[in-house]
Structures are given as structure tokens and as C-alpha cells.
Design a protein around this motif. Structure first.
Motif, PDB file in Angstrom:
ATOM      1  N   GLY A 154     -28.411  15.628 -62.360  1.00  0.00           N
ATOM      2  CA  GLY A 154     -27.843  16.214 -61.145  1.00  0.00           C
ATOM      3  C   GLY A 154     -27.818  17.732 -61.203  1.00  0.00           C
ATOM      4  O   GLY A 154     -28.082  18.399 -60.200  1.00  0.00           O
ATOM      5  N   LEU A 155     -27.499  18.292 -62.367  1.00  0.00           N
ATOM      6  CA  LEU A 155     -27.515  19.751 -62.516  1.00  0.00           C
ATOM      7  C   LEU A 155     -28.919  20.300 -62.361  1.00  0.00           C
ATOM      8  O   LEU A 155     -29.138  21.315 -61.694  1.00  0.00           O
ATOM      9  CB  LEU A 155     -26.954  20.152 -63.884  1.00  0.00           C
ATOM     10  N   VAL A 156     -29.877  19.642 -63.003  1.00  0.00           N
ATOM     11  CA  VAL A 156     -31.262  20.108 -62.967  1.00  0.00           C
ATOM     12  C   VAL A 156     -31.841  19.978 -61.559  1.00  0.00           C
ATOM     13  O   VAL A 156     -32.537  20.869 -61.082  1.00  0.00           O
ATOM     14  CB  VAL A 156     -32.122  19.326 -63.991  1.00  0.00           C
ATOM     15  N   SER A 157     -31.539  18.872 -60.881  1.00  0.00           N
ATOM     16  CA  SER A 157     -32.118  18.630 -59.556  1.00  0.00           C
ATOM     17  C   SER A 157     -31.283  19.220 -58.423  1.00  0.00           C
ATOM     18  O   SER A 157     -31.616  19.026 -57.254  1.00  0.00           O
ATOM     19  CB  SER A 157     -32.301  17.130 -59.336  1.00  0.00           C
ATOM     20  N   GLY A 158     -30.207  19.892 -58.739  1.00  0.00           N
ATOM     21  CA  GLY A 158     -29.373  20.487 -57.707  1.00  0.00           C
ATOM     22  C   GLY A 158     -28.455  19.489 -57.027  1.00  0.00           C
ATOM     23  O   GLY A 158     -28.062  19.681 -55.886  1.00  0.00           O
ATOM     24  N   GLY A 159     -28.136  18.411 -57.710  1.00  0.00           N
ATOM     25  CA  GLY A 159     -27.212  17.415 -57.168  1.00  0.00           C
ATOM     26  C   GLY A 159     -27.821  16.528 -56.099  1.00  0.00           C
ATOM     27  O   GLY A 159     -27.112  16.018 -55.243  1.00  0.00           O
TER      28      GLY A 159
END
Length: 144
Positions: free
Chosen positions: A44-49
């Protein structure tokens, strides 16, 4: 009949299966927690949630604009919940990858714990077909 049932339950296969199911249930909880509590937040952090769960198309019924999938279902609308399916596929792939890595690690540990097998000593080789034919030829010549 009760004795037969006792014999059936006491057999190793049934007991092994029961232990496997219990361990499998506990392992499922561990993998689910690993994916849900540790891996998904990092993704989620990497993909922007990004979360596709609330992406759906209304097939029939009235749903307020911007309503969540749960609200649309509660309203009685018929929805095509493609976002929930996409998230289920992503979660499956993550869980399958985690299980693969765990099994690979366990196999590596198990292989390291077992001593390497020593090769079996080679059996002495017998004579070749040519050598046998030569012996027969020589024996026939000696008799003649």
C-alpha cells in the motif's frame, strides 16, 4: 460396529490427516496475518494506497453516487464487483508467493539437516559381450 470405528480412528492415516488439518488451520492464520498485517501495508505504501475493492459497476438498482461496494450491496443493487475480484487475485498471488518462499526455506533447512548420501560402491562389471564371444570361440577351438 463401535470397535470398527475405534480401529478406524486409531489408524495412522486418520490421525495424520487430523494433525495436518489442525496444523494447516494454524498455518493459514499465520500466512493470513503475514500478508494482511505486514506485506499488504508495505505494498500500500509503495502503490500509494491503491485499493480496488470499491470498484464496481451497477447492473440493476439505484445506488447513490460514490457509494462503497458494501453500501451498494446493502441497498439491494445488483453489482458487478470487479474490484473485489482484482483484490482477491492480488491477495492470492501474494499468499501463494509467501507460501512458496516458506516451503522453499523449510526444504532448504531440511536438506541442510540431512547428511549427504554416500554413493553406493560400484559393482564390479562383468565381461563384455565381445569378451564372452571370444571365450566361447577359444573354447570351441580348443575342443576341435
Amino acid at each position: 460396529m463401535i470397535n470398527e470405528f475405534k480401529d478406524f480412528i486409531a489408524k495412522g492415516n486418520v490421525m495424520d490427516m487430523a494433525v495436518g488439518i489442525i496444523i494447516g488451520a494454524a498455518f493459514t492464520a499465520i500466512v493470513t496475518s503475514l500478508v494482511g498485517d505486514l506485506i499488504n501495508p508495505i505494498i500500500g505504501l509503495v502503490s500509494g494506497g491503491v485499493d480496488f475493492t470499491n470498484n464496481y459497476a451497477v447492473l440493476a438498482g439505484d445506488v447513490p453516487e460514490g457509494a462503497s461496494l458494501e453500501a451498494a450491496r446493502e441497498a439491494g443493487a445488483s453489482v458487478f464487483a470487479y474490484g473485489a475480484f482484482i483484490m482477491a487475485v492480488i491477495n492470492f498471488l501474494i499468499i501463494a508467493w509467501v507460501v512458496f518462499m516458506l516451503v522453499k526455506s523449510v526444504n532448504r533447512i531440511k536438506d541442510a539437516a540431512t547428511p549427504p548420501e554416500e554413493p553406493a560402491p560400484e559393482e564390479p562389471k562383468g565381461p563384455t559381450a565381445e569378451e564372452l564371444l571370444a571365450e566361447i570361440r577359444d573354447a570351441l577351438k580348443a575342443k576341435a
